[in-house]
Scaffold this active site. Structure first.
Site, mmCIF file in Angstrom:
data_model
loop_
_atom_site.group_PDB
_atom_site.id
_atom_site.type_symbol
_atom_site.label_atom_id
_atom_site.label_comp_id
_atom_site.label_asym_id
_atom_site.label_seq_id
_atom_site.Cartn_x
_atom_site.Cartn_y
_atom_site.Cartn_z
ATOM 1 N N GLU A 27 0.817 -1.202 0.000
ATOM 2 C CA GLU A 27 0.000 0.000 0.000
ATOM 3 C C GLU A 27 0.851 1.252 0.000
ATOM 4 O O GLU A 27 1.938 1.284 0.564
ATOM 5 C CB GLU A 27 -0.905 -0.020 1.229
ATOM 6 N N CYS B 26 3.409 8.401 1.291
ATOM 7 C CA CYS B 26 4.014 7.430 2.201
ATOM 8 C C CYS B 26 4.204 6.123 1.432
ATOM 9 O O CYS B 26 3.252 5.526 0.944
ATOM 10 C CB CYS B 26 3.082 7.249 3.402
ATOM 11 N N CYS C 112 7.067 -7.373 6.764
ATOM 12 C CA CYS C 112 8.193 -6.839 7.531
ATOM 13 C C CYS C 112 8.685 -7.924 8.475
ATOM 14 O O CYS C 112 7.895 -8.710 8.983
ATOM 15 C CB CYS C 112 7.719 -5.615 8.331
ATOM 16 N N CYS D 132 7.452 -5.535 15.258
ATOM 17 C CA CYS D 132 7.122 -4.593 16.333
ATOM 18 C C CYS D 132 5.708 -4.929 16.818
ATOM 19 O O CYS D 132 4.800 -5.150 16.005
ATOM 20 C CB CYS D 132 7.208 -3.149 15.835
ATOM 21 N N CYS E 129 2.397 -3.046 15.541
ATOM 22 C CA CYS E 129 2.285 -2.726 14.111
ATOM 23 C C CYS E 129 1.589 -3.850 13.361
ATOM 24 O O CYS E 129 1.967 -5.015 13.481
ATOM 25 C CB CYS E 129 3.688 -2.506 13.527
ATOM 26 N N GLY F 23 7.203 -2.162 5.833
ATOM 27 C CA GLY F 23 8.580 -2.654 5.698
ATOM 28 C C GLY F 23 9.627 -1.792 6.373
ATOM 29 O O GLY F 23 9.368 -0.669 6.809
ATOM 30 N N SER G 246 12.450 5.269 14.797
ATOM 31 C CA SER G 246 11.340 4.829 15.649
ATOM 32 C C SER G 246 11.872 4.449 17.021
ATOM 33 O O SER G 246 12.491 3.408 17.177
ATOM 34 C CB SER G 246 10.652 3.618 15.009
ATOM 35 N N LEU G 247 11.636 5.302 17.994
ATOM 36 C CA LEU G 247 12.210 5.089 19.323
ATOM 37 C C LEU G 247 11.245 4.290 20.212
ATOM 38 O O LEU G 247 11.573 3.215 20.677
ATOM 39 C CB LEU G 247 12.516 6.457 19.936
ATOM 40 N N HIS G 248 10.095 4.855 20.479
ATOM 41 C CA HIS G 248 8.977 4.192 21.153
ATOM 42 C C HIS G 248 9.169 3.833 22.627
ATOM 43 O O HIS G 248 8.213 3.423 23.284
ATOM 44 C CB HIS G 248 8.531 2.932 20.401
ATOM 45 N N ASN H 55 -2.619 3.649 16.382
ATOM 46 C CA ASN H 55 -3.761 3.320 15.529
ATOM 47 C C ASN H 55 -4.112 1.852 15.725
ATOM 48 O O ASN H 55 -3.290 0.971 15.484
ATOM 49 C CB ASN H 55 -3.421 3.576 14.064
ATOM 50 N N CYS I 135 -0.740 5.201 10.156
ATOM 51 C CA CYS I 135 0.508 4.494 10.496
ATOM 52 C C CYS I 135 0.213 3.156 11.151
ATOM 53 O O CYS I 135 -0.580 3.081 12.072
ATOM 54 C CB CYS I 135 1.317 5.274 11.527
HETATM 55 N N1 SAH Z 1 10.214 0.248 9.575
HETATM 56 C C1 SAH Z 1 10.160 1.679 9.656
HETATM 57 C C2 SAH Z 1 8.896 2.241 9.015
HETATM 58 C C3 SAH Z 1 7.689 1.789 9.766
HETATM 59 S S1 SAH Z 1 6.175 2.652 9.699
HETATM 60 C C4 SAH Z 1 10.258 2.118 11.089
HETATM 61 O O1 SAH Z 1 10.188 1.268 11.966
HETATM 62 O O2 SAH Z 1 10.434 3.298 11.337
HETATM 63 C C5 SAH Z 1 6.370 4.246 10.306
HETATM 64 C C6 SAH Z 1 6.027 4.477 11.780
HETATM 65 O O3 SAH Z 1 4.723 4.013 12.177
HETATM 66 C C7 SAH Z 1 7.008 3.781 12.701
HETATM 67 O O4 SAH Z 1 7.452 4.681 13.663
HETATM 68 C C8 SAH Z 1 6.158 2.717 13.323
HETATM 69 O O5 SAH Z 1 6.681 2.276 14.536
HETATM 70 C C9 SAH Z 1 4.841 3.407 13.450
HETATM 71 N N2 SAH Z 1 3.715 2.495 13.707
HETATM 72 C C10 SAH Z 1 3.648 1.181 13.440
HETATM 73 N N3 SAH Z 1 2.475 0.691 13.830
HETATM 74 C C11 SAH Z 1 1.759 1.704 14.356
HETATM 75 C C12 SAH Z 1 0.448 1.824 14.903
HETATM 76 N N4 SAH Z 1 -0.370 0.777 14.974
HETATM 77 N N5 SAH Z 1 0.042 3.037 15.314
HETATM 78 C C13 SAH Z 1 0.866 4.102 15.205
HETATM 79 N N6 SAH Z 1 2.105 4.059 14.688
HETATM 80 C C14 SAH Z 1 2.556 2.876 14.266
#
Ligand code: SAH
Length: 397
Positions: A91, A104, A111, A115, A118, A200, A254-256, A331, A374
């Site tokens: 997508e 995007c 992937c 995570c 995700c 990915g 992506s820190l989180h 999300n 996202c």
């Molecule tokens: N692999 C890359 C790109 C991923 S998507 C990465 O990890 O950065 C881009 C962003 O969306 C990332 O920060 C990812 O962690 C975040 N993301 C993934 N799932 C999500 C969700 N359900 N809600 C909000 N953000 C999310």
């Protein structure tokens, strides 16, 4: 076998024309036809000699991924589902805003990073996308948006656009001339920004992603500035260094989580590349980055990583790294097991960061009614890692 020209970056295309015994400027002409005009039929490339058009028709082709479905959310966000063969689909999402339009882009079918929050991660992994499939997303969407623009505009608009396109197509416009015609200013373009934030992990598909980046940046193709192309990574340390050396663009990480214990639970690859190593790589990246900051993405998961205490830990973690924070309200997707933090909790978290002088934005959730937000991009992945079935077994055990 014909060569798919969508898969060749500017250097490779020049090589292709050299092998045909053609002058280098032919490569530039073809770049413009293919990427700026969205043309896939060599017969219509009117400024190429007839003989060359025939040679190209025999030895080359322009084949984007097949469009399966297009959907539009109430807020104007649009999503395209593209077939990449063998039951896989990816997508790409276009997010229009007042002063910019962001595309995007996905880089893998599925992937491997898994995570926890995700939905792409839950789908498992099939394969890396090719350069043609990555740039094909931009190719498709530019074409679709240009066509829509033409349909919606008045004859006067169309004439002005045709003039601009014509001027853009002249061999090498005098400096400033294209600007005057309004064709090189990124912010005027329908797609002014690209983020590699779809499905990915882009840095695990480095060899196909970098040629796609080079096309995005090339004057004769999409002509985007390095500052307007952002690669988002989970933090693959050695590849952050390679990107810095080979094709630096704006970087998002992506820190989180503010510590290794929590981050390893949410982002399993943290076991391999822990926070200290990721932050050191960010410092090195800043030496050559087109932007003078790294964007740290932080998904807001209710009761998991969103307390004021976590925000304080983050402040000490990122000390010495010039950065901005982007908080992403989680999300939801079916069976995720997580909840989105409340607006109040997000505001309180942001406040702590801002108070410490860290610029912090909260990402607007766009396109969630079409699962375009996202982490909601699921596409269609024929999982080769069997992660989905393993998960079902684990959860039913
Ligand atoms: N692999 C890359 C790109 C991923 S998507 C990465 O990890 O950065 C881009 C962003 O969306 C990332 O920060 C990812 O962690 C975040 N993301 C993934 N799932 C999500 C969700 N359900 N809600 C909000 N953000 C999310």
């Amino acid at each position: 076998m014909r060569t798919n020209l969508l898969g060749l970056d500017p250097g490779a295309l020049a090589g292709f024309f050299a092998e045909l015994g053609e002058k280098p400027f032919r490569a530039k002409q073809v770049l413009r036809w293919v990427h700026r005009c969205g043309e896939s039929d060599f017969a219509r490339m009117s400024d190429l000699a007839k003989g060359l058009r025939e040679t190209l028709a025999q030895s080359a082709e322009v084949v984007p991924p097949r469009l399966v479905r297009e959907s539009q959310a109430a807020d104007g966000t649009q999503k395209w589902l593209l077939d990449v063969g063998a039951g896989n689909a990816v997508e790409t999402v276009f997010i229009p805003e007042a002063n910019r339009g962001t595309l995007c882009v996905s880089t893998q079918a599925g992937c491997t990073m898994a995570c926890q929050f995700c939905s792409t991660g839950r789908q498992g992994f099939n394969r890396n996308l090719t350069t043609a499939e990555i740039i094909g997303q931009l190719w498709w969407v530019s074409r679709a948006l240009q066509a829509r623009d033409t349909k919606q505009s008045t004859p006067a608009h169309r004439a002005a656009r045709a003039l601009r396109a014509h001027e853009a197509h002249q061999s090498t416009p005098a400096p400033g001339a294209a600007q005057a015609a309004g064709v090189t200013r990124s912010e005027d373009r329908v797609i002014s920004n690209v983020v590699l934030m779809g499905m990915g992990e882009p840095l695990l598909n480095f060899d196909n992603v970098v040629p796609a980046l080079r096309l995005m940046l090339d004057d004769h193709a999409y002509n985007l500035s390095r500052r307007r192309v952002t690669l988002s990574t989970v933090g693959i340390v050695p590849m952050i260094d390679r990107l810095r050396d080979e094709c630096p663009v704006a970087l998002a990480v992506s820190l989180h989580a503010p510590n290794d214990e929590l981050r390893s639970r949410l982002v399993p690859v943290n076991e391999k590349y822990p926070l200290a190593a990721v932050l050191a790589a960010c410092r090195r990246y800043l030496e050559r980055s087109p932007r003078d900051f790294i964007t740290f993405e932080y998904v807001m998961l209710d009761g998991v990583n969103d307390s004021v205490e976590r925000a304080r830990q983050l402040i000490s973690l990122v000390k010495g790294v010039h950065c901005k924070f982007n908080l992403i309200p989680f999300n939801a997707f079916p069976d995720s097991g997580f909840q989105r933090s409340s607006p109040e909790r997000i505001a309180a978290f942001r406040e702590v960061l801002m108070h410490a002088g860290l610029v912090t934005t909260t990402r607007k959730t766009r396109g969630d009614d079409i699962d375009g937000a996202c982490g909601q991009l699921a596409g269609q992945v024929q999982d080769r890692t069997k992660r989905r079935s393993r998960r079902i077994l684990e959860t039913s055990a």
